[in-house]
Design a protein around this motif. Structure first.
Motif, short mmCIF file in Angstrom:
data_model
loop_
_atom_site.label_atom_id
_atom_site.label_comp_id
_atom_site.label_asym_id
_atom_site.label_seq_id
_atom_site.Cartn_x
_atom_site.Cartn_y
_atom_site.Cartn_z
N ASN A 214 0.82 -1.21 0.00
CA ASN A 214 0.00 0.00 0.00
C ASN A 214 0.86 1.26 0.00
N ALA A 215 2.03 1.18 0.63
CA ALA A 215 2.88 2.37 0.73
C ALA A 215 3.86 2.45 -0.43
N SER A 216 3.67 1.64 -1.46
CA SER A 216 4.53 1.67 -2.65
C SER A 216 5.99 1.41 -2.33
N LYS B 44 -8.66 0.26 -7.22
CA LYS B 44 -7.89 -0.59 -6.32
C LYS B 44 -8.70 -1.81 -5.89
N ASP B 52 -3.33 -2.40 -6.96
CA ASP B 52 -3.04 -2.18 -5.55
C ASP B 52 -1.74 -1.42 -5.31
N TYR B 53 -0.99 -1.16 -6.36
CA TYR B 53 0.34 -0.55 -6.17
C TYR B 53 0.42 0.74 -6.96
N LEU B 54 0.69 1.82 -6.26
CA LEU B 54 0.83 3.12 -6.92
C LEU B 54 2.30 3.34 -7.23
N ASN B 55 2.66 3.34 -8.51
CA ASN B 55 4.07 3.52 -8.85
C ASN B 55 4.49 4.97 -8.67
N SER B 56 3.72 5.86 -9.25
CA SER B 56 4.24 7.21 -9.35
C SER B 56 3.11 8.21 -9.60
N ILE B 57 3.27 9.40 -9.09
CA ILE B 57 2.39 10.50 -9.43
C ILE B 57 3.27 11.62 -9.97
N HIS B 71 0.44 6.52 -12.21
CA HIS B 71 0.86 5.23 -12.76
C HIS B 71 0.57 4.15 -11.74
N THR B 73 -0.01 -0.19 -10.78
CA THR B 73 0.30 -1.57 -11.13
C THR B 73 -0.54 -2.49 -10.27
N SER B 74 -0.95 -3.61 -10.85
CA SER B 74 -1.55 -4.67 -10.05
C SER B 74 -0.51 -5.76 -9.86
N ARG B 80 -0.70 -2.95 -15.80
CA ARG B 80 -0.48 -1.55 -15.44
C ARG B 80 -1.57 -0.68 -16.01
N VAL B 101 -6.28 5.84 -0.19
CA VAL B 101 -6.36 4.65 -1.03
C VAL B 101 -5.00 3.97 -1.11
N TRP B 102 -3.98 4.75 -1.47
CA TRP B 102 -2.61 4.24 -1.51
C TRP B 102 -1.76 5.11 -0.60
N ARG B 103 -1.23 4.53 0.45
CA ARG B 103 -0.38 5.29 1.37
C ARG B 103 0.83 5.87 0.65
N GLY B 104 1.27 5.19 -0.40
CA GLY B 104 2.46 5.62 -1.13
C GLY B 104 2.32 6.98 -1.77
#
Lengths: 368, 149
Positions: A214-216, B44, B52-57, B71, B73-74, B80, B101-104
């Motif tokens: 979740n935290a990438s 998600k 479920d995976y946030l690569n980049s904003i 961007h 990714t699952s 993607r 939604v995505w902590r990242g």
């Protein structure tokens, strides 16, 4: 009897030896126990993304060297891939192999430094770090041989690499590949079962699997938490699908798992290197690309590679001029820090060094 | 790894959130900013997409408007998706935060806020990340003038 305590705030860093450059923790402590964490960075911010907008595509390759300066080759690779995507350039076979050889050597060098500094952080003082630097030095010498630099190599170009391998390179590389497994076994014996290292690392700073995704989190931080995810396998770029290697993962996501994943990845990189050297073809090392790169207006791309710290991505958008319109770096070191607070809460100040060291960050990439 | 086609994804989003929430052609997927947070959660949690995976904003200043590119990714499905949102308001640009939604997204949204001046509503700790508090202006905007240069 309960002791009446009062919380207080303390700064660790920016110029603390364990903060790997300039990074500051603002900790709230109850006695020695960490109750709140705020990471503060920006001391090394050079405005790289802005600078890149004012320079042409080729002149931005050296900027990538200065991001994660312990993995310059891999940074070069990622950026060159992004521009090659935009231009539709095909890289010659030999150049692809040379790139893989450089990237894997760089991964070993970066992991050696990462493990060495980690052990230094948890109080092993200099001995293991110097051991690791003994081998890193050999890799740096190889890089020196191909491009005349010991850091900030600026070796890769759009469409290949700047120079072919010198004659002495492959014998020296083969010699090193013969020695490396022995060295890794030595570290294994020295550290992996060392009682003090175990107490400092096992079960400390656990990053649960779900939170890591979740935290990438990326790279050994993600894999240490048991997620089998490696761009070299899951999103094969360059020629990585031709090589056999395993993706090591941890089980609990503690500090020890992240260390073990790195150590195991060195072994896997040696495997890739041996295959790459034996398959290395003859031929061109640089495709014909015009000196002034001008990707079509409105085109944009995101190219990512598996760096030593995790997914390193370059987002490049073009407006048809010789300078990139937007140049963004998906920096694994920065994003791996997202969950540092959760990883530290409830641990003591001395554990902070172990946990932080096990993430293996380079501030040049965090701040950019 | 494959990239998801934008048009089928946009059809599914329209089914759920109605016309006007999203626009797509074969090159890009444009999400309307008012629906951004809901669509992010849908992308998600939908079992077929499970991104479920946030690569980049990335934020881009187009001089007339801003674009923020996401961007995704699952990890399970190994695909993607890239989607983007336009912001026309240059004076007070704001977008819903996807941190929940995505902590990242946490540091990445702070970075865009710091350097481009786009506000992310609902972000738990939206403040400058690289520059100091009180730094004048937003350097990654195209109209920013470096007074020292």
């Amino acid at each position: 009897m309960t002791l009446k305590t009062e919380q207080y705030v303390i700064n660790i860093g920016p110029q603390h030896p364990s903060t790997h450059g300039v990074f500051r923790f603002r900790l709230t402590l109850d006695g020695e126990v960490i109750t709140d964490v705020e990471p503060i960075f920006g001391y090394l911010h050079r405005g790289m993304e802005k600078i890149a907008e004012g320079r042409n595509y080729t002149k931005n390759i050296p900027l990538t060297d200065r991001l994660d300066y312990l993995s310059s080759m891999i940074n070069n690779h990622a950026y060159c891939m992004a521009v090659e995507n935009l231009m539709g350039v095909k890289v010659p076979e030999r150049a692809e192999y040379i790139r893989v050889i450089m990237s894997e050597l760089q991964r070993i060098a970066s992991h050696l430094a990462g493990i060495g500094f980690f052990l230094n952080d948890i109080g092993a003082f200099m001995t293991p770090l110097l051991y690791m630097f003994r081998e890193r030095e050999k890799i740096v010498e190889l890089f020196d041989m191909v491009c005349g630099q010991r850091l900030n190599y600026n070796y890769m170009r759009f469409g290949g690499v700047s120079m072919d391998l010198p004659r002495d390179f492959l014998p020296a590389l083969n010699k090193l590949l013969g020695q490396l497994p022995g060295y890794v076994d030595e570290y294994d014996k020295l550290i992996s079962t060392n009682e003090i290292a175990l107490v400092r690392a096992k079960g400390v700073g656990i990053l649960p699997r779900e939170l890591a995704i979740n935290a990438s989190a990326a790279g050994p931080v993600l894999r240490g938490s048991g997620v089998r995810w490696d761009l070299r396998k899951d999103q094969p770029y360059s020629i990585y699908e031709r090589f056999e290697f395993d993706i090591p993962t941890g089980e609990t996501g503690d500090t020890y798992d992240r260390y073990i994943v790195r150590l195991e990845e060195i072994r896997q990189s040696v495997r890739i290197l041996k295959q790459a050297v034996s398959q290395l073809p003859e031929g061109e090392t640089l495709a014909k690309v015009s000196k002034l790169v001008r990707p079509p207006a409105g085109s944009e791309t995101y190219a990512a590679v598996e760096g030593p710290k995790g997914e390193l991505g370059f987002f490049v958008a073009s407006d048809g001029t010789e300078n990139p319109y937007r140049w963004h770096v998906r920096a694994p070191s920065l994003i791996n820090l997202t969950v540092i607070r959760e990883m530290l809460l409830g641990w003591k100040v001395a554990d902070l060094m172990a946990i932080f060291g096990s993430i293996d960050i380079v501030m040049g990439e965090v701040d950019r | 790894m494959k990239n998801l086609d934008f048009i089928p994804v946009s059809r599914r989003i329209i089914e759920r959130f109605g016309e006007g929430s999203v626009a797509a052609d074969d090159k890009r997927l444009m999400v309307h900013r008012e629906h951004l947070a809901d669509i992010a959660l849908f992308l998600k949690e939908d079992p077929d997409l499970s991104l479920d995976y946030l690569n980049s904003i990335t934020g881009i200043d187009h001089k007339t408007h801003f674009t923020v590119v996401y961007h995704l990714t699952s990890l399970a499905k190994k695909h993607r998706l890239t989607f983007r949102t336009d912001l026309d308001d240059r004076n007070t640009p704001s977008l819903p935060s996807v941190t929940s939604v995505w902590r990242g997204a946490d540091f990445q949204e702070r970075e865009i806020f710091d350097l481009m001046g786009i506000e992310f509503t609902g972000h738990p700790n939206l403040k400058r990340i690289f520059l100091w508090e009180g730094f004048p202006g937003y350097p990654l905007r195209k109209d920013w003038v470096n007074r020292d240069a």
